[in-house]
Design an enzyme around this catalytic site. Sequence first.
Site, PDB file in Angstrom:
ATOM      1  N   ARG A   1      54.431  30.651  21.573  1.00 25.49           N
ATOM      2  CA  ARG A   1      55.259  29.642  20.908  1.00 25.49           C
ATOM      3  C   ARG A   1      56.715  30.053  21.085  1.00 25.49           C
ATOM      4  O   ARG A   1      57.008  31.132  21.583  1.00 25.49           O
ATOM      5  CB  ARG A   1      54.887  29.435  19.421  1.00 25.49           C
ATOM      6  CG  ARG A   1      54.401  30.605  18.659  1.00 25.49           C
ATOM      7  CD  ARG A   1      55.375  31.567  18.009  1.00 25.49           C
ATOM      8  NE  ARG A   1      56.648  31.064  17.608  1.00 25.49           N
ATOM      9  CZ  ARG A   1      57.767  31.743  17.758  1.00 25.49           C
ATOM     10  NH1 ARG A   1      57.777  32.956  18.315  1.00 25.49           N
ATOM     11  NH2 ARG A   1      58.912  31.248  17.376  1.00 25.49           N
TER      12      ARG A   1
ATOM     13  N   ARG B   1      52.979  20.155  23.233  1.00 26.17           N
ATOM     14  CA  ARG B   1      53.857  20.138  22.057  1.00 26.17           C
ATOM     15  C   ARG B   1      55.042  19.223  22.384  1.00 26.17           C
ATOM     16  O   ARG B   1      55.581  19.273  23.477  1.00 26.17           O
ATOM     17  CB  ARG B   1      54.342  21.545  21.682  1.00 26.17           C
ATOM     18  CG  ARG B   1      53.193  22.447  21.189  1.00 26.17           C
ATOM     19  CD  ARG B   1      53.685  23.711  20.526  1.00 26.17           C
ATOM     20  NE  ARG B   1      54.304  23.456  19.223  1.00 26.17           N
ATOM     21  CZ  ARG B   1      54.979  24.392  18.539  1.00 26.17           C
ATOM     22  NH1 ARG B   1      55.134  25.602  19.038  1.00 26.17           N
ATOM     23  NH2 ARG B   1      55.509  24.112  17.368  1.00 26.17           N
TER      24      ARG B   1
ATOM     25  N   GLN C   1      56.851  32.410  10.823  1.00 22.48           N
ATOM     26  CA  GLN C   1      57.301  33.097  12.043  1.00 22.48           C
ATOM     27  C   GLN C   1      58.348  34.169  11.725  1.00 22.48           C
ATOM     28  O   GLN C   1      58.463  35.151  12.448  1.00 22.48           O
ATOM     29  CB  GLN C   1      57.905  32.089  13.031  1.00 22.48           C
ATOM     30  CG  GLN C   1      56.903  31.160  13.683  1.00 22.48           C
ATOM     31  CD  GLN C   1      56.801  29.857  12.948  1.00 22.48           C
ATOM     32  OE1 GLN C   1      56.960  29.793  11.726  1.00 22.48           O
ATOM     33  NE2 GLN C   1      56.534  28.774  13.653  1.00 22.48           N
TER      34      GLN C   1
ATOM     35  N   ASP D   1      65.120  24.249  19.637  1.00 17.24           N
ATOM     36  CA  ASP D   1      64.073  23.744  20.538  1.00 17.24           C
ATOM     37  C   ASP D   1      64.568  22.602  21.412  1.00 17.24           C
ATOM     38  O   ASP D   1      63.975  22.299  22.447  1.00 17.24           O
ATOM     39  CB  ASP D   1      62.857  23.284  19.733  1.00 17.24           C
ATOM     40  CG  ASP D   1      62.161  24.497  19.134  1.00 17.24           C
ATOM     41  OD1 ASP D   1      62.630  24.974  18.084  1.00 17.24           O
ATOM     42  OD2 ASP D   1      61.196  24.984  19.739  1.00 17.24           O
TER      43      ASP D   1
ATOM     44  N   LYS E   1      63.329  24.819  13.990  1.00 18.38           N
ATOM     45  CA  LYS E   1      62.265  24.916  12.988  1.00 18.38           C
ATOM     46  C   LYS E   1      62.692  24.312  11.656  1.00 18.38           C
ATOM     47  O   LYS E   1      63.832  24.498  11.214  1.00 18.38           O
ATOM     48  CB  LYS E   1      61.901  26.398  12.824  1.00 18.38           C
ATOM     49  CG  LYS E   1      60.804  26.715  11.842  1.00 18.38           C
ATOM     50  CD  LYS E   1      59.521  25.973  12.111  1.00 18.38           C
ATOM     51  CE  LYS E   1      59.034  26.113  13.523  1.00 18.38           C
ATOM     52  NZ  LYS E   1      57.948  25.161  13.870  1.00 18.38           N
TER      53      LYS E   1
HETATM   54  O1  MRU Z   1      57.011  26.199  16.196  1.00 16.19           O
HETATM   55  P1  MRU Z   1      57.640  27.333  16.951  1.00 16.19           P
HETATM   56  O2  MRU Z   1      57.318  28.676  16.387  1.00 16.19           O
HETATM   57  O3  MRU Z   1      57.362  27.240  18.433  1.00 16.19           O
HETATM   58  O4  MRU Z   1      59.189  27.098  16.745  1.00 16.19           O
HETATM   59  C1  MRU Z   1      60.103  27.938  17.373  1.00 16.19           C
HETATM   60  C2  MRU Z   1      61.476  27.763  16.892  1.00 16.19           C
HETATM   61  O5  MRU Z   1      61.776  26.889  16.121  1.00 16.19           O
HETATM   62  C3  MRU Z   1      62.522  28.646  17.492  1.00 16.19           C
HETATM   63  O6  MRU Z   1      63.575  28.826  16.589  1.00 16.19           O
HETATM   64  C4  MRU Z   1      63.034  27.977  18.763  1.00 16.19           C
HETATM   65  O7  MRU Z   1      62.007  27.862  19.705  1.00 16.19           O
HETATM   66  C5  MRU Z   1      64.186  28.621  19.377  1.00 16.19           C
HETATM   67  S1  MRU Z   1      63.855  30.296  19.816  1.00 16.19           S
HETATM   68  C6  MRU Z   1      64.040  30.585  21.360  1.00 16.19           C
END
Ligand code: MRU
Length: 363
Positions: free
Chosen positions: A53, A90, A203, A244, A255
């Site tokens: 992830r 995703r 996370q 993201d 997130k």
């Molecule tokens: O749902 P996830 O754990 O894949 O979400 C990840 C995040 O929100 C990170 O902050 C995001 O990918 C940026 S990190 C390189």
Amino acid sequence: MKVGGVHYRSVWPGDDRRSVHAIDQTRLPHAFEIVRFTRREEIERAIRNMQVRGAPLIGASAAYGLCLEMADDPSDAALDAACRSLLATRPTAVDLANFLEAMREALGPVSPADRAECAWQRAEELADASAASCRSIGEHGVKLIEQLCEGRDASDPVNVLTHCNAGWLATVDWGTALAPIYLAHDRGIPVHVWVDETRPRNQGASLTAWELGQHGVPHTVVVDGAAGHLAQRGRVQLVLTGTDRTTADGDVCNKVGTYLKALAALDNGVPFWVALPETSIDWSLRDGVAEIPIEERDPTEVTWISGCDTSGRVVDVRITPEASPAANPAFDVTPARLVTGFVTERGLCAATPGALSRLHARP
Ligand code: MRU
């Protein structure tokens, strides 16, 4: 980055060119396990269930998934179907689309007989470039921490608050928001990290805290609601997160909960910076709130929680009444007006329309 003194990437190809390996992020922090994939479908499952992830890592894993497919069936039809299927795993992180697009550009003109070889080569190049970008983000971002350190007593570290996991586990190596922190720590700049636990999947508590601990970076895990209080009391000098998907105008999707950190930062005069590689920019979008697709995940991620019991066994427990429904939007959008600036592999820039495209060649 190192685990127990051994260098790892988050995902890497097998020497046999028939397999892909990754650190199983669903097992951390209680167990460090490597998973081996031999089929594209297994990588898709791993992206969906978040064994892998984080935006750049999803992209790199999908590129390797395409390698497994091309080793099996290098036809045009298989290439098209595999790209579609990997892209559907995703919806929010744009790195997935950007890595797959780069793979398709390389593989499209190549004859099927040569596609598997070309796929492994291109996936490796993309993974190397992604790791190098993150390292550069570290080099540029460490300047922010250095500046904040000026005039502070050596016993008084720069306190950086981060949300989710934007470390090396979320990328191929180094991380985005954590890369400057690792470099600051390595250079002897006193730095301490407030780690948001990042419900529902934790996370921060599970992955960021584990990573920082492996590297020896001082850190403290706090509940997601603590950030405002810490900022009010002057206990945060910098908020630094990943993203993201960032739009051409600088709206940042990350997130869920990131938006609230930005509001608290603004109200308390704390700079809010976002670290990102070019693969996380979506040049086709401008208004993030209206246009970015927000992943809705299974509500059981909210109603159940996983942890280690006193005998060391990992168990799942329900934390809500059985009859209470739950909702699980996985990301939110922080409008550019709340973002102080961006740290990219090309340098630092303001979060204003046009600033990103002046730093990066817009495709
Ligand atoms: O749902 P996830 O754990 O894949 O979400 C990840 C995040 O929100 C990170 O902050 C995001 O990918 C940026 S990190 C390189």
